[in-house]
Write an enzyme that holds these catalytic residues in place. Sequence first.
Site, PDB file in Angstrom:
ATOM      1  N   GLY A 114       0.850  -1.171   0.000  1.00 21.25           N
ATOM      2  CA  GLY A 114       0.000   0.000   0.000  1.00 21.25           C
ATOM      3  C   GLY A 114       0.877   1.209   0.000  1.00 21.25           C
ATOM      4  O   GLY A 114       2.085   1.121  -0.160  1.00 21.25           O
ATOM      5  N   CYS A 115       0.249   2.355   0.153  1.00 20.72           N
ATOM      6  CA  CYS A 115       1.030   3.593   0.136  1.00 20.72           C
ATOM      7  C   CYS A 115       1.626   3.843   1.525  1.00 20.72           C
ATOM      8  O   CYS A 115       1.235   3.246   2.514  1.00 20.72           O
ATOM      9  CB  CYS A 115       0.138   4.749  -0.249  1.00 20.72           C
ATOM     10  N   ALA A 116       2.567   4.776   1.555  1.00 16.03           N
ATOM     11  CA  ALA A 116       3.140   5.216   2.819  1.00 16.03           C
ATOM     12  C   ALA A 116       2.663   6.627   3.099  1.00 16.03           C
ATOM     13  O   ALA A 116       2.719   7.480   2.212  1.00 16.03           O
ATOM     14  CB  ALA A 116       4.660   5.198   2.735  1.00 16.03           C
TER      15      ALA A 116
ATOM     16  N   ARG B  34       6.659   0.595   0.424  1.00  8.62           N
ATOM     17  CA  ARG B  34       5.221   0.848   0.327  1.00  8.62           C
ATOM     18  C   ARG B  34       4.866   1.690  -0.885  1.00  8.62           C
ATOM     19  O   ARG B  34       3.691   1.986  -1.100  1.00  8.62           O
ATOM     20  CB  ARG B  34       4.725   1.528   1.600  1.00  8.62           C
TER      21      ARG B  34
ATOM     22  N   ASN C 296      -3.644   6.378   2.301  1.00  6.92           N
ATOM     23  CA  ASN C 296      -3.264   5.011   1.972  1.00  6.92           C
ATOM     24  C   ASN C 296      -4.534   4.192   1.980  1.00  6.92           C
ATOM     25  O   ASN C 296      -5.138   4.010   3.032  1.00  6.92           O
ATOM     26  CB  ASN C 296      -2.260   4.482   3.004  1.00  6.92           C
TER      27      ASN C 296
END
Lengths: 492, 381
Positions: B21-23, B50, B210
Amino acid sequence: MSRFRVSIDRTLCKQCMRCVTQCTFGAIEAWRPPEVPGEPRWHIQSIPRPKDSLCAGCLRCEFDCPFGAITVGLRPPSIRPNGHWSESSVSDIYQQAEHGKKLLSGSGSDSRLPAIWDRLLLDACQVTNPPIDPLREPMETVTFLGGRRDTPPVRLGFPVMFAAMSYGAVSLNVQKALVAAAARHGTLMNCGEGGLAHELREQSSSIVVQCASGRFGVDLDYLNAGAAVEIKVGQGAKPGIGGHLPGEKVTESIARTRMIPEGSDAISPAPHHDVYSIEDIRQLIYAVKEATGYSRPVGVKVAAVHNISSIASGLARAGADFISIDGFRGGTGAAPRTLRDNFGLPLELAIAAVDDRLRHDGLREDVTIIASGGIRSAADVLKAIALGADIAAVSTAALVALGCHLCQMCYTGKCAWGITTQRPDLVERLEPSEATERLSNLLGAWKMEMEEMLGALGINAIESLRSNRDRLRAVEISECALKVLGVAHAGA
Amino acid sequence: MSNGSDPSCRFREGTVRIPSGCAIAAVVSEKGDYLPPGRIVSMLAVMRERSNGLGGGFAAYGIYGYDGFVLHAMCDDMVALRRLKSYLKPRFKVVSDEPLPTRPSPRVRNAPVLARFFGNPATGPDPEQAVASMTMEVNSTVPGAFIFSSGRDMGVFKASAFPEDVAEFFRLEEYTARIWTGHGRFPTNSPGWWGGAHPFALLDWSVVHNGELSSYGTNRRFVENSGYRVSLLTDTEVIVYVFDYLVRVKGMTLEKAAAVVAPPFWREIDAMGDGGREYARVRSVYGGALLNGPFSIVLANGDGVLALADRLALRPLVVGREGHLVYVASEEAAIAAVAGAGCGVSFPAGGEPVVVSTGKGRRDHAPERAAARSQASGGSR
C-alpha cells in the site's frame, strides 16, 4: 381456450377428493360415473376429473395432493404458430369478442421486456481493497425513512420493507403476517389504502399508513396510527388509473375498516379530487403533516412514468419526506391488462433518472427514495440502492413467500392459497403464525445475503452503496440505457 | 497536464501491482517550531517498499510567510502555462509568478512546466470560495493545466517518483515548516501521473491517503451535489472535498467531521443513549460522506493535522510523540528512524481521530517574501 392441462395419474390417485376442495376455480370436479345396471355398487364412486378450461395454473392441487398424483402443465399452442400473432393475443381477442369486456389481471406485468437487473453485475473487491467478512466485522444495514426536513426519521433495520397491500386486496391474515415479520426485523409494512384494521393497531410503529384518492379509513386516528404516512397517487401496475375493490369482497370487517357500507364497491378515483397540480399536493402533504403534528414522515407514491424525474423533483420541492417510485413490474390485485402491459417505465431506469435529477436540483439529500415494482431478490435490492434508491419495497416477493404461484387471478377473489381472498374458508388456508415465519425467514435470508454482498463490495455501511454506480457494470445494454443508468459497460 | 485517460501516459493503472500500500507520514510541531524536511523525508525513505515510484509528495505549512494565496501549478507545456495565465488574469490578482524551484534529477523524469503564483482573488466577497472554485474550474476545464496547491502560506510538492527523489527535485531543504506531511504512492485506482500523486489539496486542506475507497461513487456524488467538481482519477480527491465541505462550509470541528467520515457503529451509538443522538443525526444526514473501505489518512490544514483510519482499521496508522513533536506514519519503523528512544507510540483504533494542533510559532528564519523570491528562483528549466 385453456392454457393449462391438468393430468391426474389414476394409478396414484386414491380419490380422496382433496384436489376438488382445494381448487377454487372449479377446474377439478367430482365426477360420478353413471350407474350401469348389473354392475356392483362399489364401482360407482366419485373421481376427480379435470376441466382444463377453468384452470388458473395456481398449482394448489399439485402441491396439495397427498399422493403426488396431479401434474399441471402448459398445453401446447392451440393456434398455428405465428411470429406476430401470439397465442395470448389471439386468445384475448376471442375473449373480448365473446364478453365485450376489458381484460383484467392480477399481480404484475409478465411481458417479455428485459429485466435490467439481470444485466447489471456488482463489483467485488480483490487484492488492493479487501473484502469484508460479515461474520467477523460489523455490517451495518440501518436505513432511515425521511427525517431530513421537518419531520423525524423512522429507522429501519435494513433497507427492505413491504410495499402497500390493502386489507381487501389481501386477507387480514396476510397483513397480520406482514406486520409481525416487519416488526421482527425492525422494518415496515405498508397497510395500503384500505384503512388499518383494529387488530393491527397495536403494532402500528411498524406500519406505514396510506392515504389514496378513496380516503378509505382515513381519519385523524388513522393518520396518527402509523410510523409514516404515504399519499398514494399512482401505482406501477396501472399508472393513471385508480383502484376498485368489488362489493363482494367488502365484508363486514373490511367495510368497518374502510368506513364504507358493507357490500358496496370501494372505488378509488384515478385522481385525488383535491389534487390537480403540484401546489395541490403540497397542500395535501402539509395538511397531513399538520394533522400529525410533524411527528412522522409524509411521502408520496407515484408510478414510474416518462417524466418521473420532473415529478420527483416537484414532489421533493412540495415537501415530501419520501418518494415511492413504483416501476411497471409492480403488482396489484386487479389491473386492466392493456394498462399493465403498455404503460409505465422500468424501475431501474426510473430510479437512476430520479436520483440524477434530484442531485442536479440539489434536493437528493432532502428525500428518501423507495423503489418498488418487481424486486425479486437481495441482489435486486442492492442494485436498486447502487442506482440511487434508499429503500426497496417488495410485495409480490412477499406473497410468493406465502405460497403465491403468480397465477394472476387475484382479481377473482378466489385465491386458492388464501392470500388475495376474503372468502372465510380460503382465508383460513393461510395460518398467520406460519406465514409470519416464512416472511421472517425471507427477510432474514435477504439480510444475510445483502451483508455478504456488501462485504464482497468492501462496504460495511449500506449508505456507502447508495448511488455508488461505479460498483455496477452492465452487460449487453444499449448505449442509451447505459447513459440513463449512469453505469459503464462491463470491461470498461 | 496529461491525465489517466490519456493513452499516451507512460504509467497506467494495472501495469505493476504488489500486495502493498502507500506510505503516509507527518511531522507536526505542537509549539509551532519550524522544521526542516529531513525527518519527513527520512520517514518515507524507511517505508520505500510501500511505494513504487509512481508518486510521491509533500505538503508543508508555514513555508512562505505570505498572507495571500499561493498557487502551485503544473502544465503540459508553455502553451498550457500561457492558457493558465490568461485564465487567471481576470480572476486572480497576481503579486508575483515564477517557476517553482526545482533541480534536475535523473530519477525524476517527464517533468511538466511547474509554476507558482502569489496573490489574491480579484473579485468576490469570499476569497476562499473564489479560490476553491477557480482551482476546480482550472482542473476540469483548462487543457493541460492543473493547480495542485492553492492554500495560504502552504505548498504541495509532488511528482511521479519516489518521495526522496521528489524532495530532492523540489529542493525541499530550502524550506522550513510547522507541519510536514508526505506520501509514497502505490497507485491502484488511477494511473501514476504527476497530478495523481499525493498530497491532494484544495485551499489549506491537504490529504495523504493510503487505501482505496469502496464508497467512491457515493462520496463523489455527495461532493458533486455540494458544488464540487470532481475531475481527477483518484478517490483521495473526494476526501479533500468532503472535509472542505464539512469543516469550512458546514462549520464542523475536525472531530465531528471525523465522526461523519468514520462514524461509530450503530451499536455503539445506541449504547451511548442520549449522548449518541448527535452522532445518529450527523450519520443519517451525511451518510453520503461516510468513507468506506480501507483508508488511513493524514489531513492537514494550517492549524494542525487529523490522522484517521477507517472504522475497521484495514490500513495501518501509528502515532508517536516526542516532546512537542508528533509523528504520524504507516509504520512504527518510520517513527523509530527519526525519533529518539523515548518516543512513545500509539496505534489509534479504527475510526478514532487523532487531532494535533500546532501553534503558529515564530518564524526565526523566514524565507524571503514572495516578491523577492520570484527573482531568486533557479528551477530546472
